[in-house]
Design a protein around this motif. Structure first.
Motif, PDB file in Angstrom:
ATOM      1  N   ILE A   1       0.832  -1.199   0.000  1.00 43.98           N
ATOM      2  CA  ILE A   1       0.000   0.000   0.000  1.00 43.98           C
ATOM      3  C   ILE A   1       0.867   1.249   0.000  1.00 43.98           C
ATOM      4  CG2 ILE A   1      -1.764   1.281   1.253  1.00 43.98           C
ATOM      5  CD1 ILE A   1      -2.598  -1.361  -0.251  1.00 43.98           C
ATOM      6  N   ALA A   2       1.982   1.204   0.713  1.00 41.70           N
ATOM      7  CA  ALA A   2       2.894   2.349   0.711  1.00 41.70           C
ATOM      8  C   ALA A   2       3.424   2.607  -0.702  1.00 41.70           C
ATOM      9  CB  ALA A   2       4.046   2.104   1.674  1.00 41.70           C
ATOM     10  N   LYS A   3       3.746   1.540  -1.409  1.00 40.11           N
ATOM     11  CA  LYS A   3       4.238   1.683  -2.786  1.00 40.11           C
ATOM     12  C   LYS A   3       3.139   2.224  -3.698  1.00 40.11           C
ATOM     13  CE  LYS A   3       6.433  -0.993  -6.496  1.00 40.11           C
ATOM     14  NZ  LYS A   3       6.930  -2.347  -6.895  1.00 40.11           N
ATOM     15  N   LEU A   4       1.938   1.698  -3.530  1.00 35.67           N
ATOM     16  CA  LEU A   4       0.800   2.138  -4.349  1.00 35.67           C
ATOM     17  C   LEU A   4       0.499   3.611  -4.091  1.00 35.67           C
ATOM     18  CD1 LEU A   4      -2.522   0.120  -4.754  1.00 35.67           C
ATOM     19  CD2 LEU A   4      -2.551   2.566  -4.326  1.00 35.67           C
ATOM     20  N   LEU A   5       0.447   3.996  -2.826  1.00 33.35           N
ATOM     21  CA  LEU A   5       0.141   5.387  -2.483  1.00 33.35           C
ATOM     22  C   LEU A   5       1.245   6.331  -2.946  1.00 33.35           C
ATOM     23  CD1 LEU A   5      -1.373   5.024   1.103  1.00 33.35           C
ATOM     24  CD2 LEU A   5      -2.572   5.729  -0.963  1.00 33.35           C
ATOM     25  N   GLY A   6       2.488   5.856  -2.900  1.00 36.96           N
ATOM     26  CA  GLY A   6       3.587   6.682  -3.384  1.00 36.96           C
ATOM     27  C   GLY A   6       3.442   7.011  -4.854  1.00 36.96           C
ATOM     28  N   ALA A   7       3.090   6.005  -5.655  1.00 37.68           N
ATOM     29  CA  ALA A   7       2.885   6.234  -7.090  1.00 37.68           C
ATOM     30  C   ALA A   7       1.713   7.176  -7.325  1.00 37.68           C
ATOM     31  CB  ALA A   7       2.659   4.900  -7.798  1.00 37.68           C
ATOM     32  N   ALA A   8       0.636   6.988  -6.547  1.00 32.58           N
ATOM     33  CA  ALA A   8      -0.533   7.854  -6.694  1.00 32.58           C
ATOM     34  C   ALA A   8      -0.216   9.281  -6.248  1.00 32.58           C
ATOM     35  CB  ALA A   8      -1.699   7.295  -5.889  1.00 32.58           C
ATOM     36  N   TRP A   9       0.629   9.423  -5.230  1.00 39.43           N
ATOM     37  CA  TRP A   9       0.982  10.761  -4.749  1.00 39.43           C
ATOM     38  C   TRP A   9       1.784  11.508  -5.815  1.00 39.43           C
ATOM     39  CZ3 TRP A   9       5.553  13.408  -3.604  1.00 39.43           C
ATOM     40  CH2 TRP A   9       5.383  14.604  -2.879  1.00 39.43           C
ATOM     41  N   ARG A  10       2.684  10.804  -6.470  1.00 39.72           N
ATOM     42  CA  ARG A  10       3.515  11.441  -7.499  1.00 39.72           C
ATOM     43  C   ARG A  10       2.761  11.646  -8.813  1.00 39.72           C
ATOM     44  NH1 ARG A  10       6.912   7.543  -5.263  1.00 39.72           N
ATOM     45  NH2 ARG A  10       6.434   6.133  -7.007  1.00 39.72           N
ATOM     46  N   GLY A  11       1.724  10.867  -9.060  1.00 42.72           N
ATOM     47  CA  GLY A  11       1.017  10.937 -10.337  1.00 42.72           C
ATOM     48  C   GLY A  11       1.637  10.040 -11.384  1.00 42.72           C
ATOM     49  N   ASP A  12       2.371   9.001 -10.962  1.00 44.15           N
ATOM     50  CA  ASP A  12       2.952   8.060 -11.892  1.00 44.15           C
ATOM     51  C   ASP A  12       1.883   7.177 -12.518  1.00 44.15           C
ATOM     52  OD1 ASP A  12       5.388   9.042 -11.110  1.00 44.15           O
ATOM     53  OD2 ASP A  12       5.883   7.341  -9.780  1.00 44.15           O
ATOM     54  N   PRO A  13       2.101   6.658 -13.714  1.00 44.26           N
ATOM     55  CA  PRO A  13       1.188   5.629 -14.242  1.00 44.26           C
ATOM     56  C   PRO A  13       1.181   4.432 -13.302  1.00 44.26           C
ATOM     57  CG  PRO A  13       2.630   6.447 -15.972  1.00 44.26           C
ATOM     58  CD  PRO A  13       3.160   6.994 -14.664  1.00 44.26           C
ATOM     59  N   PRO A  14       0.064   3.719 -13.185  1.00 43.02           N
ATOM     60  CA  PRO A  14      -0.009   2.599 -12.242  1.00 43.02           C
ATOM     61  C   PRO A  14       0.900   1.452 -12.653  1.00 43.02           C
ATOM     62  CG  PRO A  14      -1.955   2.656 -13.634  1.00 43.02           C
ATOM     63  CD  PRO A  14      -1.206   3.923 -13.911  1.00 43.02           C
ATOM     64  N   ALA A  15       1.473   0.795 -11.651  1.00 42.53           N
ATOM     65  CA  ALA A  15       2.300  -0.392 -11.899  1.00 42.53           C
ATOM     66  C   ALA A  15       1.380  -1.590 -12.058  1.00 42.53           C
ATOM     67  CB  ALA A  15       3.259  -0.605 -10.726  1.00 42.53           C
ATOM     68  N   PHE A  16       1.839  -2.573 -12.832  1.00 41.11           N
ATOM     69  CA  PHE A  16       1.040  -3.802 -12.999  1.00 41.11           C
ATOM     70  C   PHE A  16       1.971  -4.992 -13.133  1.00 41.11           C
ATOM     71  CE2 PHE A  16       1.508  -1.740 -17.155  1.00 41.11           C
ATOM     72  CZ  PHE A  16       2.053  -2.755 -17.919  1.00 41.11           C
TER      73      PHE A  16
END
Length: 357
Positions: A342-357
């Motif tokens: 969740i920390a990794k997911l929220l970090g990407a969302a905070w930065r505005g990165d495309p989602p990882a899959f």
């Protein structure tokens, strides 16, 4: 392809739903159908003028207007509204607005059992459910209760015609989140799946048209249709990671509700596609990318939707606390959830990165 499964359960609340340009002018008729005579009209402060117009429209059937509905439904505001409803001896509620106003109406109904007529002005979809989220002491919790299910919903395309493009997009993505999570819900059924797919398709077909031509009443009506379908899914099945994270971010950090859903949706769907790729296949197909999270991210970006939690006001220093709150109590999700994930997911969302899959 049929979505039949050998064993399932489905439930449908007795709700009267009407669509049509100008249908808001039939509120008096709906009050009478409920056998009521003393309606309290609800709204947020910015929509006070619409609430006053509604009160004038229904004339002697209106006994008051309460315009303090607030995002995330604070219990303190609800208590004030309940006191007002009792003081004017209201026998029904007319909620004019989006999710905040609908939430207040539901919260009053939970405590008084007053019947509700909802006239949505956004695509929130919560009007179609028996779910209430409310906030107290910085924590947002949800409950399910038949008393909070509105009895009547009037979808009037004229009321969303002036909704700004930015609000249109975030509100629609908020509604789409109900359908996307419904596709992999533990208690999904063939009907909820069909509703979810139809709702997503309605938004895919109409949202770009609405952004390009806000006054297009046919397209606006189709987006309201999508909101109703997606909201009905939310009322049919349980939600998972996406809604858990959004409630954490909204209730504990006071982030705007629809915008938070809009930012988080691609990331949570990409995360859960690891375990629910087959269930989420319709999302990729409808929005044009085999990876459903990327498909939703590209769709939001094309429409000018918000892409980062940072732009919504969340501080980077709050990410660890958000991860901790979101994983403090276990809940069902198709993909295992850990604080590290969740920390990794929220970090990407905070930065505005495309989602990882």
């Amino acid at each position: 392809m049929s979505h039949f499964t050998p064993s399932f359960a489905a439930h449908f609340a007795p709700v009267r739903v009407r669509f049509g340009a100008g249908v808001r002018r039939q509120v008096s008729e709906e009050i009478a159908r409920l056998g009521c005579k003393r309606a309290l009209v609800l709204s947020t402060p910015p929509q006070a003028d619409q609430a006053m117009e509604m009160a004038q429209e229904i004339g002697d059937l209106a006994v008051g207007v309460f315009t303090r509905a607030t995002m995330h439904t604070p219990v303190s505001v609800t208590e004030e509204a309940v006191a007002h409803a009792l003081s004017v001896r209201a026998d029904c509620l007319v909620s004019v607005g989006g999710g905040s106003t609908t939430g207040l109406g539901k919260a009053i109904a939970l405590r008084t059992d007053l019947p509700q007529i909802v006239v949505p002005t956004t695509y929130a979809g919560s009007e179609a459910t028996n779910i209430l989220g409310q906030t107290e002491n910085g924590i947002k919790t949800t409950l399910t209760d038949p008393r909070v299910q509105p009895e009547v919903i009037l979808y009037d395309a004229e009321l969303v015609r002036s909704l700004p493009a930015s609000l249109t997009v975030t509100s629609a993505l908020n509604a789409m989140a109900h359908a996307a999570e419904g596709l992999y819900a533990r208690d999904r059924n063939p009907v909820s799946t069909l509703l979810a797919i139809e709702g997503l398709e309605a938004f895919a077909e109409s949202l770009e048209k609405v952004v390009a031509s806000p006054g297009d009443l046919e397209a606006r009506g189709r987006t309201l249709y999508g909101a109703w379908l997606c909201g009905t899914v939310l009322g049919q099945v349980g939600m998972a990671l996406h809604h858990k994270l959004c409630h954490t971010l909204g209730g504990s950090f006071d982030l705007p509700h629809a915008e938070t859903h809009a930012v988080m949706l691609p990331h949570t769907i990409a995360f859960n596609a690891r375990a629910a790729a087959r269930e989420l296949e319709p999302v990729g197909r409808i929005f044009g990318n085999a990876h459903p999270g990327v498909a939703l991210f590209d769709f939001a970006r094309k429409l000018g939707g918000p892409l980062s939690l940072r732009e919504l006001g969340l501080k980077e220093a709050d990410l660890d606390k958000a991860s901790e709150i979101a994983t403090a109590k276990p809940y069902w999700n198709p993909q295992d959830v850990t604080k590290k994930d969740i920390a990794k997911l929220l970090g990407a969302a905070w930065r505005g990165d495309p989602p990882a899959f």
